[in-house]
Scaffold this motif. Structure first.
Motif, PDB file in Angstrom:
ATOM      1  N   ASP A 714       1.279  -1.228  -0.076  1.00 46.74           N
ATOM      2  CA  ASP A 714       0.039  -0.384  -0.011  1.00 46.74           C
ATOM      3  C   ASP A 714       0.659   1.029  -0.492  1.00 46.74           C
ATOM      4  OD1 ASP A 714      -2.118  -1.231   0.340  1.00 46.74           O
ATOM      5  OD2 ASP A 714      -2.244  -1.108   1.763  1.00 46.74           O
ATOM      6  N   GLU A 715       2.113   1.611   0.624  1.00 43.40           N
ATOM      7  CA  GLU A 715       2.980   2.030   0.363  1.00 43.40           C
ATOM      8  C   GLU A 715       4.141   2.174  -0.005  1.00 43.40           C
ATOM      9  OE1 GLU A 715       3.155   3.469   4.773  1.00 43.40           O
ATOM     10  OE2 GLU A 715       1.331   4.246   4.714  1.00 43.40           O
ATOM     11  N   GLY A 716       5.324   2.900  -0.520  1.00 47.15           N
ATOM     12  CA  GLY A 716       6.214   2.606  -0.889  1.00 47.15           C
ATOM     13  C   GLY A 716       6.473   3.342  -2.729  1.00 47.15           C
ATOM     14  N   SER A 717       7.837   3.045  -2.835  1.00 52.43           N
ATOM     15  CA  SER A 717       7.620   3.036  -4.523  1.00 52.43           C
ATOM     16  C   SER A 717       7.339   2.978  -5.775  1.00 52.43           C
ATOM     17  CB  SER A 717       9.904   2.954  -4.641  1.00 52.43           C
ATOM     18  OG  SER A 717       9.403   1.693  -4.481  1.00 52.43           O
ATOM     19  N   ARG A 718       6.977   1.011  -5.163  1.00 48.50           N
ATOM     20  CA  ARG A 718       6.213   0.345  -6.051  1.00 48.50           C
ATOM     21  C   ARG A 718       4.779  -0.048  -5.664  1.00 48.50           C
ATOM     22  NH1 ARG A 718       8.789  -3.844  -8.402  1.00 48.50           N
ATOM     23  NH2 ARG A 718      10.772  -3.141  -9.004  1.00 48.50           N
ATOM     24  N   ALA A 719       4.074   1.336  -4.817  1.00 51.59           N
ATOM     25  CA  ALA A 719       2.551   1.397  -4.584  1.00 51.59           C
ATOM     26  C   ALA A 719       1.841   2.024  -5.666  1.00 51.59           C
ATOM     27  CB  ALA A 719       2.416   2.306  -3.420  1.00 51.59           C
ATOM     28  N   LEU A 720       0.447   1.457  -6.065  1.00 49.74           N
ATOM     29  CA  LEU A 720      -0.012   1.989  -7.054  1.00 49.74           C
ATOM     30  C   LEU A 720      -0.406   3.450  -6.863  1.00 49.74           C
ATOM     31  CD1 LEU A 720      -2.164  -0.405  -8.190  1.00 49.74           C
ATOM     32  CD2 LEU A 720      -0.294   0.301  -9.339  1.00 49.74           C
ATOM     33  N   SER A 721      -1.097   4.021  -8.027  1.00 46.68           N
ATOM     34  CA  SER A 721      -1.405   5.408  -7.629  1.00 46.68           C
ATOM     35  C   SER A 721      -2.533   5.600  -7.157  1.00 46.68           C
ATOM     36  CB  SER A 721      -1.546   6.370  -9.033  1.00 46.68           C
ATOM     37  OG  SER A 721      -2.236   5.774  -9.747  1.00 46.68           O
ATOM     38  N   LEU A 722      -3.072   6.351  -6.188  1.00 43.35           N
ATOM     39  CA  LEU A 722      -4.976   6.595  -5.922  1.00 43.35           C
ATOM     40  C   LEU A 722      -5.797   6.158  -7.135  1.00 43.35           C
ATOM     41  CD1 LEU A 722      -4.741   9.835  -3.511  1.00 43.35           C
ATOM     42  CD2 LEU A 722      -4.369   7.225  -2.677  1.00 43.35           C
ATOM     43  N   ASP A 723      -5.283   6.879  -7.871  1.00 43.08           N
ATOM     44  CA  ASP A 723      -6.476   6.673  -9.110  1.00 43.08           C
ATOM     45  C   ASP A 723      -6.239   5.049  -9.568  1.00 43.08           C
ATOM     46  OD1 ASP A 723      -7.626   7.412 -11.596  1.00 43.08           O
ATOM     47  OD2 ASP A 723      -6.463   7.231 -12.392  1.00 43.08           O
ATOM     48  N   LEU A 724      -5.411   4.524  -9.652  1.00 42.34           N
ATOM     49  CA  LEU A 724      -5.895   3.078  -9.526  1.00 42.34           C
ATOM     50  C   LEU A 724      -6.296   1.620  -8.728  1.00 42.34           C
ATOM     51  CD1 LEU A 724      -2.876   2.543 -12.230  1.00 42.34           C
ATOM     52  CD2 LEU A 724      -4.892   2.597 -12.726  1.00 42.34           C
ATOM     53  N   SER A 725      -6.015   2.905  -7.836  1.00 46.08           N
ATOM     54  CA  SER A 725      -5.652   1.417  -6.457  1.00 46.08           C
ATOM     55  C   SER A 725      -7.299   1.514  -5.117  1.00 46.08           C
ATOM     56  CB  SER A 725      -5.124   2.411  -5.316  1.00 46.08           C
ATOM     57  OG  SER A 725      -5.239   3.332  -4.700  1.00 46.08           O
ATOM     58  N   ARG A 726      -8.184   2.612  -5.582  1.00 45.59           N
ATOM     59  CA  ARG A 726      -9.031   2.786  -4.993  1.00 45.59           C
ATOM     60  C   ARG A 726     -10.376   2.707  -6.561  1.00 45.59           C
ATOM     61  NH1 ARG A 726      -9.188   8.652  -1.851  1.00 45.59           N
ATOM     62  NH2 ARG A 726      -7.083   7.547  -0.471  1.00 45.59           N
ATOM     63  N   ARG A 727      -9.845   2.435  -7.420  1.00 46.91           N
ATOM     64  CA  ARG A 727     -11.106   2.199  -8.227  1.00 46.91           C
ATOM     65  C   ARG A 727     -11.508   0.520  -8.595  1.00 46.91           C
ATOM     66  NH1 ARG A 727      -9.577   5.126 -13.981  1.00 46.91           N
ATOM     67  NH2 ARG A 727     -12.019   5.205 -14.355  1.00 46.91           N
ATOM     68  N   PRO A 728     -13.251  -0.220  -8.461  1.00 49.57           N
ATOM     69  CA  PRO A 728     -13.182  -1.284  -8.555  1.00 49.57           C
ATOM     70  C   PRO A 728     -12.497  -1.448  -9.857  1.00 49.57           C
ATOM     71  CG  PRO A 728     -15.111   0.085  -8.904  1.00 49.57           C
ATOM     72  CD  PRO A 728     -13.826   0.672  -8.156  1.00 49.57           C
ATOM     73  N   ALA A 729     -12.422  -2.853  -9.865  1.00 41.76           N
ATOM     74  CA  ALA A 729     -12.164  -3.857 -11.268  1.00 41.76           C
ATOM     75  C   ALA A 729     -13.535  -3.973 -12.417  1.00 41.76           C
ATOM     76  CB  ALA A 729     -12.054  -6.005 -10.291  1.00 41.76           C
ATOM     77  N   THR A 730     -14.385  -3.992 -12.219  1.00 37.77           N
ATOM     78  CA  THR A 730     -15.421  -3.263 -13.094  1.00 37.77           C
ATOM     79  C   THR A 730     -15.135  -2.116 -13.970  1.00 37.77           C
ATOM     80  OG1 THR A 730     -16.642  -2.678 -11.412  1.00 37.77           O
ATOM     81  CG2 THR A 730     -17.161  -5.255 -12.539  1.00 37.77           C
ATOM     82  N   GLU A 731     -15.188  -1.335 -12.718  1.00 34.55           N
ATOM     83  CA  GLU A 731     -14.613   0.326 -13.486  1.00 34.55           C
ATOM     84  C   GLU A 731     -13.725   0.552 -14.075  1.00 34.55           C
ATOM     85  OE1 GLU A 731     -14.616   4.931 -11.888  1.00 34.55           O
ATOM     86  OE2 GLU A 731     -14.912   3.329 -10.758  1.00 34.55           O
ATOM     87  N   LEU A 732     -12.498  -0.530 -13.648  1.00 31.40           N
ATOM     88  CA  LEU A 732     -10.993  -0.276 -14.690  1.00 31.40           C
ATOM     89  C   LEU A 732     -11.384  -0.707 -15.744  1.00 31.40           C
ATOM     90  CD1 LEU A 732      -8.883  -0.866 -11.671  1.00 31.40           C
ATOM     91  CD2 LEU A 732      -8.909   1.005 -12.987  1.00 31.40           C
ATOM     92  N   PHE A 733     -12.194  -1.808 -15.625  1.00 31.04           N
ATOM     93  CA  PHE A 733     -12.325  -2.488 -17.535  1.00 31.04           C
ATOM     94  C   PHE A 733     -13.421  -2.146 -18.030  1.00 31.04           C
ATOM     95  CE2 PHE A 733     -15.557  -5.159 -19.757  1.00 31.04           C
ATOM     96  CZ  PHE A 733     -14.621  -6.092 -20.454  1.00 31.04           C
ATOM     97  N   GLU A 734     -14.203  -0.839 -17.673  1.00 30.95           N
ATOM     98  CA  GLU A 734     -14.514  -0.137 -18.666  1.00 30.95           C
ATOM     99  C   GLU A 734     -13.488   1.728 -18.688  1.00 30.95           C
ATOM    100  OE1 GLU A 734     -17.957  -0.374 -20.134  1.00 30.95           O
ATOM    101  OE2 GLU A 734     -18.450  -2.726 -18.912  1.00 30.95           O
ATOM    102  N   ALA A 735     -13.100   1.862 -17.868  1.00 34.96           N
ATOM    103  CA  ALA A 735     -11.847   2.999 -18.522  1.00 34.96           C
ATOM    104  C   ALA A 735     -11.217   2.606 -20.196  1.00 34.96           C
ATOM    105  CB  ALA A 735     -11.456   2.681 -17.144  1.00 34.96           C
ATOM    106  N   TYR A 736     -10.438   1.154 -18.997  1.00 41.97           N
ATOM    107  CA  TYR A 736      -9.848   0.777 -20.169  1.00 41.97           C
ATOM    108  C   TYR A 736      -9.886  -0.039 -20.749  1.00 41.97           C
ATOM    109  CZ  TYR A 736      -6.169   3.109 -16.921  1.00 41.97           C
ATOM    110  OH  TYR A 736      -5.807   3.313 -16.090  1.00 41.97           O
ATOM    111  N   SER A 737     -11.314   0.239 -22.276  1.00 45.44           N
ATOM    112  CA  SER A 737     -12.270  -0.028 -22.916  1.00 45.44           C
ATOM    113  C   SER A 737     -11.301  -0.048 -24.439  1.00 45.44           C
ATOM    114  CB  SER A 737     -13.282  -0.829 -22.481  1.00 45.44           C
ATOM    115  OG  SER A 737     -14.083  -1.163 -23.819  1.00 45.44           O
TER     116      SER A 737
END
Length: 794
Positions: A714-737
């Motif tokens: 959740d923290e550190g250099s390899r942690a994801l940005s808030l835009d990717l970490s807080r969005r559910p999987a189905t929303e990411l699927f639609e966003a990168y369609s």
């Protein structure tokens, strides 16, 4: 003789009270009818006697010849009123004359009801003229022989009437003669000038411009003052019957759309009800009367407009054309499409106004129309209505008509008809609660607080104020929330009734995917009593093997929606649904099935994340490994969604980092082809797929793969940005369609490099090389045999 005593008793007041008002009215009517009939009979008899006296006084009687009875006398009896005196008021001389006449047979044998005089020849000349003048000029005769009355001839003997028979012609002959006359007139007239195509186009453009200006003038006048110009709606509606064949189609379309926009603007925000007889009889103010007339005219014109639209659609559906119509059959399809568009707009824009249910009855069958354009128009209109209907009254009407359509067509309808149920705005239904639980809570002061803080007069006012507030809150709750929940509950009952009918009677119908998809969305709102039976049906459908992978996914999603809501109290092991999903995952790929990854992501969220307490570690490891393998076979948006799900699994379940180590963690060998997640030994493998995914061409897939390879911190250099970490999987699927054929994130445009241009001069070659090339360019005859001889001799 002793008079007979009247035994009929007068009814008492108590008996009169028990007698109904209707019975008393009937008795009164019967009594009046009897009196009227007796008086009429008496008048007829008196009239006959008076007529007989008048004839006897005027002339001497003689035996009458046989005379045909006619009904003319009866008609004259009702119209004429005689001034003769009744018999009881006659003089003694008149009575004596009557007695003398009665002794003669001719008077007795005469028909008293006849008004025909006895001695026509002895009448005066003036009476004949008067009789002729009273005779109607047109007599009712048989259709075969019609008499024409001419002027009479007067001579010494009297007046001689003259008539002539009118010749009767057949209707067909008349029509033929008329047609011949018209043809003759056409030939006699001068021929119309023949127009060139350019002149015809200009004439058509001029006519069309005139009609447009007329439509615009009428519409602007109505919009500027609807109450005073409501009659102009009729004039505008009359243009729907445009008869000029050159502009008829376009003008009718323009009028349809113009009237639709007009009604959307001038229709009030309430439903207009018809006035009762009592309301019509009462006197009201001029403003109120004016408003009533406007509302009445608006409703009638709106009704006629809807009838015109309906008739246009019916004529197109039945492929019928009126004889007087000027529009071709091909053009009727365009007219019907415009009529359907207008009905769809009114369905969405005016759900509160009159005749909305009639529009629903027209639109819903057209959702199953063979024409794809009309079907899509109606389905989209119903979807919009469902999305914007907050209360649910209009939605309930549409759902009822759709349910009746599906049952009436024996489940032979398009799947899109049932898919509109997915757009219903139903998130909660009515539960068995008291009205106190539904009503909004408001904290009121206790008696001790009032006693401590308020005076006596203030307590009195406070008590009245709190009572009023309670009544207002109860009224508000009953009007809004209770009514809304009741409508939503009734709507959902009709939807589930339709779904269950199809599951029971038409399991092999093409409607089954839509039913399973609907159950997956609304399963958490089903009554607990149906859970066991529904789960058995879903499992039998999966076990039958007749379902496609997508239908089976909907079955799994429906089952877990049931178990995640009110079904938590049920003691059911859904292991068979886990096994089926685990087996179905490798049916997905980067081709046509890529869109079904969204359903898989929803299933995984319900089956693993929300039921983490009921899922074993071995099962979670197996799903994690198989999902990582699947991420290599799908498109980038699906890979992002799968990796986001794996991130949730690694953070939700402990010891998931076992798969990041190459060493085995137990006995056995990993069996990737086994369909049982509990027995595939997933703990003895590693997520080597992450190594490949870190070299993916999509930057987001790279980020997720690198993030999971270090344990999803959740923290550190390899942690994801808030835009990717807080969005559910189905929303990411639609966003990168990639449906729009666009790459997300967009690829940066590279600056074009200049091509190196070389001069024609060979300046980069040295002088020795240039000399050598110039020597070799010279062509010489090569003798290979000579070289062979030299090599053999040597």
């Amino acid at each position: 003789m002793k008079p007979r005593k009247n035994t009929k008793r007068v009814p008492s007041f108590r008996k009169l009270l028990r007698t109904s008002k209707l019975k008393l009215d009937n008795k009164l009517k019967n009594k009046q009818y009897k009196q009227q009939s007796a008086a009429k009979k008496y008048r007829k008899e008196q009239k006959k006697l008076r007529q007989a006296v008048r004839d006897a006084v005027c002339r001497k009687p003689f035996p009458l010849e046989e005379y045909k009875k006619k009904h003319v006398a009866e008609k004259r009896e009702e119209e004429e009123e005689d001034d003769a005196l009744p018999l009881d008021m006659m003089d003694e001389d008149d009575l004596k004359l009557m007695e003398d006449l009665a002794q003669k047979a001719s008077f007795l044998t005469r028909d008293i009801s006849s008004t025909e005089p006895v001695h026509i020849k002895k009448r005066k000349h003036e009476s004949v003229i008067e009789k002729y003048e009273k005779m109607p000029r047109r007599m009712k005769t048989e259709p075969e022989k019609e008499l024409i009355h001419l002027l009479p001839i007067k001579d010494k003997g009297g007046i001689i009437p003259q008539t002539m028979e009118k010749p009767v012609l057949n209707v067909e002959e008349d029509e033929e003669d008329a047609e011949e006359m018209e043809v003759a007139e056409d030939f006699s007239e001068e021929p119309l000038p023949v127009l060139t195509p350019e002149e015809m186009a200009a004439e058509r453009k001029r006519k069309l411009q005139e009609r447009k200006m007329h439509i615009a003038a009428l519409a602007s006048a109505i919009l500027s003052d609807p109450e005073n110009n409501i009659k102009k709606v009729k004039e505008l509606r009359a243009m729907l019957m445009e008869q000029d064949p050159n502009v008829a189609v376009i003008v009718r379309k323009l009028v349809m759309v113009s009237l639709m926009e007009l009604f959307k603007d001038i229709v009030p925000s309430y439903k207009i009800r018809p006035l009762t007889e009592a309301e019509k009889a009462t006197k009201v103010k001029k403003e109120t009367q004016k408003l009533r007339e406007f509302e009445e005219g608006l409703v009638s014109q709106y009704k006629f407009y809807l009838e015109n639209l309906e008739q246009t659609i019916k004529d197109w559906k039945q492929r019928k054309l009126k004889k007087s119509n000027v529009i071709s059959l091909k053009a009727y399809k365009g007219l019907a499409e415009i009529a359907v568009k207008c009905l769809c707009e009114l369905l969405v824009a005016l759900p509160h106004f009159n005749f909305h249910n009639n529009i629903i009855v027209l639109i819903v069958p057209l959702m199953n129309d063979t024409s794809k354009t009309i079907s899509e128009l109606c389905c989209e209109a119903v979807q919009k209505l469902f999305k914007q209907d907050k209360l649910g009254f209009a939605s309930l009407g549409v759902v009822k008509v759709i349910s009746g359509l599906v049952k009436g067509r024996n489940y032979n309808v398009r799947p899109e008809v049932l898919k509109v149920f997915l757009h219903l705005r139903i998130k909660e239904v009515e539960l068995k609660k008291d009205s106190e639980d539904i009503a909004p809570k408001k904290k009121f002061m206790t008696y001790k607080e009032k006693r401590k803080n308020l005076s006596r007069m203030q307590r009195k006012w406070k008590k009245a104020e709190e009572k009023l507030e309670r009544e207002l809150l109860e009224a508000e709750a009953s009007e809004s929330k209770e009514k809304k929940l009741k409508l939503h509950t009734e709507t959902l009952n009709v939807v589930f009734l339709t779904y269950f009918r199809i599951l029971k009677k038409a399991q092999k119908s093409p409607l089954l995917p839509a039913v399973l998809e609907g159950l997956a969305k609304f399963a958490h709102l089903i009554n607990v009593e149906f859970f066991d039976d529904l789960l058995i049906v879903l499992h039998s459908l999966i076990a039958s093997g007749d379902l496609s992978y997508r239908e089976s996914l909907h079955c799994i999603l429906s089952a877990f929606h049931i178990l995640s809501g009110q079904g938590d109290v049920l003691n059911i092991d859904p292991m068979k649904f886990y096994t089926h999903l685990y087996k179905t995952l490798f049916s997905l790929h980067a081709g046509a099935t890529n869109d079904d990854i969204k359903i898989v992501l929803q299933c995984l969220d319900v089956m693993l994340a929300k039921r983490r307490k009921q899922v074993s570690q071995q099962r979670a490891l197996a799903f994690l490994k198989r999902l990582a393998t699947l991420a290599l076979h799908v498109l980038p948006n699906s890979s992002v969604g799968i990796l986001a799900t794996n991130r949730v699994l690694m953070q939700t379940f402990p010891k998931m980092d076992l798969l990041l180590d190459n060493e085995s963690q137990g006995s056995g060998v990993y069996l990737p082809e086994l369909d049982e997640p509990e027995h595939c030994n997933a703990q003895n493998t590693a997520l080597w797929e992450l190594h490949l995914l870190q070299r993916h061409y999509h930057p987001t897939v790279k980020k997720f793969a690198a993030h999971l390879a270090v344990g999803a911190p959740d923290e550190g250099s390899r942690a994801l940005s808030l835009d990717l970490s807080r969005r559910p999987a189905t929303e990411l699927f639609e966003a990168y369609s990639m449906k729009g054929m666009t790459f997300n994130p967009p690829v940066p445009s590279a600056t074009p490099r200049r091509k190196d241009t070389f001069s024609k001069k060979e300046s980069f070659l040295s002088e020795e090389l240039q000399q050598h090339i110039s020597k070799t360019v010279i062509h010489k005859n090569l003798d290979f045999a000579k070289h062979l001889k030299e090599s053999s001799l040597s």
